[in-house]
Design a protein around this motif. Structure first.
Motif, PDB file in Angstrom:
ATOM      1  N   ALA A 108       0.875  -1.175   0.000  1.00  0.00           N
ATOM      2  CA  ALA A 108       0.000   0.000   0.000  1.00  0.00           C
ATOM      3  C   ALA A 108       0.909   1.220   0.000  1.00  0.00           C
ATOM      4  O   ALA A 108       1.953   1.229   0.652  1.00  0.00           O
ATOM      5  CB  ALA A 108      -0.884   0.008   1.240  1.00  0.00           C
ATOM      6  N   PHE A 109       0.524   2.253  -0.760  1.00  0.00           N
ATOM      7  CA  PHE A 109       1.279   3.509  -0.817  1.00  0.00           C
ATOM      8  C   PHE A 109       0.295   4.597  -0.422  1.00  0.00           C
ATOM      9  O   PHE A 109      -0.747   4.765  -1.060  1.00  0.00           O
ATOM     10  CB  PHE A 109       1.795   3.715  -2.241  1.00  0.00           C
ATOM     11  CG  PHE A 109       2.863   4.763  -2.390  1.00  0.00           C
ATOM     12  CD1 PHE A 109       3.653   5.174  -1.319  1.00  0.00           C
ATOM     13  CD2 PHE A 109       3.104   5.333  -3.627  1.00  0.00           C
ATOM     14  CE1 PHE A 109       4.649   6.119  -1.475  1.00  0.00           C
ATOM     15  CE2 PHE A 109       4.090   6.284  -3.799  1.00  0.00           C
ATOM     16  CZ  PHE A 109       4.869   6.674  -2.726  1.00  0.00           C
ATOM     17  N   PHE A 110       0.583   5.310   0.647  1.00  0.00           N
ATOM     18  CA  PHE A 110      -0.405   6.204   1.242  1.00  0.00           C
ATOM     19  C   PHE A 110       0.285   7.360   1.953  1.00  0.00           C
ATOM     20  O   PHE A 110       1.514   7.408   2.035  1.00  0.00           O
ATOM     21  CB  PHE A 110      -1.295   5.428   2.216  1.00  0.00           C
ATOM     22  CG  PHE A 110      -0.511   4.679   3.280  1.00  0.00           C
ATOM     23  CD1 PHE A 110      -0.242   5.260   4.508  1.00  0.00           C
ATOM     24  CD2 PHE A 110      -0.038   3.397   3.037  1.00  0.00           C
ATOM     25  CE1 PHE A 110       0.489   4.590   5.470  1.00  0.00           C
ATOM     26  CE2 PHE A 110       0.695   2.714   4.001  1.00  0.00           C
ATOM     27  CZ  PHE A 110       0.958   3.314   5.217  1.00  0.00           C
ATOM     28  N   LYS A 111      -0.520   8.243   2.481  1.00  0.00           N
ATOM     29  CA  LYS A 111      -0.032   9.383   3.255  1.00  0.00           C
ATOM     30  C   LYS A 111      -0.138   8.998   4.727  1.00  0.00           C
ATOM     31  O   LYS A 111      -1.226   8.697   5.211  1.00  0.00           O
ATOM     32  CB  LYS A 111      -0.899  10.592   2.931  1.00  0.00           C
ATOM     33  CG  LYS A 111      -0.365  11.899   3.390  1.00  0.00           C
ATOM     34  CD  LYS A 111      -1.241  12.963   2.754  1.00  0.00           C
ATOM     35  CE  LYS A 111      -0.929  14.331   3.261  1.00  0.00           C
ATOM     36  NZ  LYS A 111      -1.785  15.304   2.569  1.00  0.00           N
ATOM     37  N   ILE A 112       0.976   9.015   5.444  1.00  0.00           N
ATOM     38  CA  ILE A 112       1.005   8.522   6.823  1.00  0.00           C
ATOM     39  C   ILE A 112       0.047   9.293   7.731  1.00  0.00           C
ATOM     40  O   ILE A 112      -0.591   8.700   8.606  1.00  0.00           O
ATOM     41  CB  ILE A 112       2.454   8.501   7.389  1.00  0.00           C
ATOM     42  CG1 ILE A 112       2.532   7.709   8.699  1.00  0.00           C
ATOM     43  CG2 ILE A 112       3.001   9.899   7.567  1.00  0.00           C
ATOM     44  CD1 ILE A 112       2.367   6.230   8.567  1.00  0.00           C
TER      45      ILE A 112
END
Length: 125
Positions: free
Chosen positions: A107-111
């Motif tokens: 998953a690639f996301f904004k922390i």
């Protein structure tokens, strides 16, 4: 062991709205650093045809392993909220050192969005 892998990266725009798009990357070198791979994916996504503009411009900053090939899948719809210490990819390490292997799904996301959702894991329809 081959250093070329096929990885699926889920671009997560919203946890609450379950808004994500999977993108497949082939011939990924698992010996590159997490920072190198993140920079590569950000660059690729910003120019990739077929992705809606909101996904291209989103400020992704963190990757986490969703599942490995032949491993158990989470029943969370976007990604598991467990085991962040083991599954979030850490800067300064190679993908391989973080446990990424061929056919891993990330998953690639904004922390900041993830931490907000984790504190109150409600979905909106």
């Amino acid at each position: 062991m081959s250093s070329e892998a096929v990885l699926t990266v889920r671009l997560v725009r919203s946890f609450q709205h379950r808004n994500f798009k999977p993108v497949v990357f082939r011939d990924v070198n698992l010996d590159q650093t997490v920072e190198q791979f993140i920079a590569f994916v950000k660059n690729d996504v910003s120019t990739r045809t077929g992705l809606p503009p909101p996904f291209k411009k989103f400020d992704y900053d963190t990757m986490k392993i969703i599942h490995q090939a032949h491993g158990a899948k989470t029943n969370e719809l976007v990604m598991s909220l467990e085991d962040d210490d083991k599954l979030i990819l850490r800067n300064g390490l190679s993908l391989r050192e973080c446990g990424v292997a061929n056919e891993t799904e990330l998953a690639f996301f904004k922390i900041a969005d993830y931490e907000e959702y984790k504190a109150n894991p409600q979905t909106v329809w």
